[in-house]
Design an enzyme around this catalytic site. Structure first.
Site, PDB file in Angstrom:
ATOM      1  N   LYS A  53      -4.833  10.099   3.879  1.00 21.19           N
ATOM      2  CA  LYS A  53      -5.241   9.242   2.750  1.00 21.19           C
ATOM      3  C   LYS A  53      -5.859  10.104   1.652  1.00 21.19           C
ATOM      4  O   LYS A  53      -5.575   9.924   0.476  1.00 21.19           O
ATOM      5  CB  LYS A  53      -6.269   8.198   3.215  1.00 21.19           C
ATOM      6  N   GLN A  97     -12.979   3.307   8.020  1.00 22.16           N
ATOM      7  CA  GLN A  97     -11.867   3.484   8.966  1.00 22.16           C
ATOM      8  C   GLN A  97     -12.180   2.769  10.283  1.00 22.16           C
ATOM      9  O   GLN A  97     -13.262   2.924  10.852  1.00 22.16           O
ATOM     10  CB  GLN A  97     -11.621   4.986   9.191  1.00 22.16           C
ATOM     11  N   ASP A 120      -9.156  -2.607   1.562  1.00 22.03           N
ATOM     12  CA  ASP A 120      -8.479  -2.925   2.829  1.00 22.03           C
ATOM     13  C   ASP A 120      -8.102  -4.412   2.922  1.00 22.03           C
ATOM     14  O   ASP A 120      -7.296  -4.794   3.763  1.00 22.03           O
ATOM     15  CB  ASP A 120      -9.448  -2.651   3.988  1.00 22.03           C
TER      16      ASP A 120
HETATM   17  N1  GUN Z   1      -7.179   1.608  11.184  1.00 18.28           N
HETATM   18  C1  GUN Z   1      -5.838   1.446  11.343  1.00 18.28           C
HETATM   19  N2  GUN Z   1      -5.297   0.924  10.229  1.00 18.28           N
HETATM   20  C2  GUN Z   1      -6.307   0.755   9.350  1.00 18.28           C
HETATM   21  C3  GUN Z   1      -6.370   0.270   8.019  1.00 18.28           C
HETATM   22  O1  GUN Z   1      -5.381  -0.160   7.400  1.00 18.28           O
HETATM   23  N3  GUN Z   1      -7.613   0.270   7.450  1.00 18.28           N
HETATM   24  C4  GUN Z   1      -8.719   0.703   8.102  1.00 18.28           C
HETATM   25  N4  GUN Z   1      -9.879   0.643   7.463  1.00 18.28           N
HETATM   26  N5  GUN Z   1      -8.682   1.156   9.345  1.00 18.28           N
HETATM   27  C5  GUN Z   1      -7.491   1.186   9.950  1.00 18.28           C
END
Ligand code: GUN
Length: 284
Positions: A53, A97, A120
């Site tokens: 990311k 995350q 998110d």
């Molecule tokens: N863990 C797995 N996929 C995601 C996501 O799209 N966002 C976040 N914050 N954590 C994740």
């Protein structure tokens, strides 16, 4: 005849290049979109996602910052940090995350993020807006990325039978909400569903997000169905999806693993971050 492969990698690249124009416009006004990712603990898969990311954000001019906290961070410390980020005008998007270490109350953490910075789309206000069919709120990146894959592939879900296997808050549930908003007839299947195969057989669009390698077999799939494989499983050191390779022979379109849904999730996160920066600065 085999299925058309939906090339998420190149569609994600197109999205990033479209976004660059919007980022340059913001920069002309003295605004750099800012994304802060909070990573708690040292789960290797989460570390890989977060690095990816950060790299992709940096490449297109988003100011991306990762805050790493130790596994034994207290819930109150994390909430305090989120509250600081909520107040920081240089931070337009906040992503915590998941999964968090077990001692955290994940719901409370998600609710601490300001809905206007919740790139998110996990905050209950944004979840509610999605299900109420309201525009202009953030929806989770993976399902929005999938809708974009369908749109750019020329697949209109209106009137189609869409079957979603998996009911997570990150993928399955919001996916169903977005497909419903796009006028599909939606079924959500999960671990307690009876006669899963019969549901799958009825699907014109099938979204599989269960985390079980090569679970869906060709004999289950309706000929000509559009197959979206959200799986990311590591088997004998190799990545594979939730859908068996054999399904390619039956489907009309299918996403590969890797190179299908994965790149779209990050691209959509960048889109949401730019939208957040545009909104707070009244750029349209
Ligand atoms: N863990 C797995 N996929 C995601 C996501 O799209 N966002 C976040 N914050 N954590 C994740």
């Amino acid at each position: 005849m085999g299925a058309q492969i939906i090339d998420g990698k190149s569609i994600a690249a197109e999205i990033r290049s479209d976004l660059k124009v919007r980022i340059d416009r913001l920069k002309e006004k003295g605004i750099t979109p800012g994304l802060t990712v909070v990573l708690v603990g040292d789960d290797p898969a989460s570390q890989t996602y977060v690095r990816s990311k950060q790299r992709t954000s940096g490449e297109i001019g988003i100011n991306s910052n990762v805050i790493e906290l130790p596994e034994d961070t207290a819930q109150s410390e994390l909430i305090d940090l989120i509250e600081q980020l909520n107040q920081d005008d240089t931070v337009h998007g906040i992503l915590v995350q998941l999964p968090l270490p077990r001692h955290f109350d994940t719901d409370a953490v998600i609710q601490a993020v300001s809905p206007s910075k919740d790139v998110d789309g996990f905050h209950p206000i944004n979840v509610g807006n999605l299900w109420a069919g309201l525009a202009d709120s953030f929806a989770p990146c993976t399902p929005v990325g999938i809708m974009e894959l369908l749109r750019r592939t020329g697949v209109d879900p209106a009137g189609m039978n869409a079957v979603v296997i998996g009911r997570s808050n990150i993928v399955g549930k919001p996916m169903a909400g977005l497909l419903l908003k796009a006028n599909a007839t939606v079924t959500i299947c999960h671990s307690r569903t009876k006669d899963l195969e019969a549901h799958v057989k009825n699907a014109d669009i099938l979204i599989v997000a269960i985390g079980q390698p090569r679970f869906v077999k060709d004999s289950w799939v309706k000929p000509g169905a559009v197959i979206i494989d959200v799986g990311m499983n590591r088997v004998d050191g190799k990545l594979c999806g939730d859908v068996d390779e054999s399904v390619k022979k039956v489907a009309s379109h299918i996403t590969p693993v890797p190179g299908g849904v994965g790149p779209m999730t990050i691209a959509q996160l960048l889109v949401n971050t730019v939208i957040a920066a545009e909104r707070t600065n009244f750029v349209d």
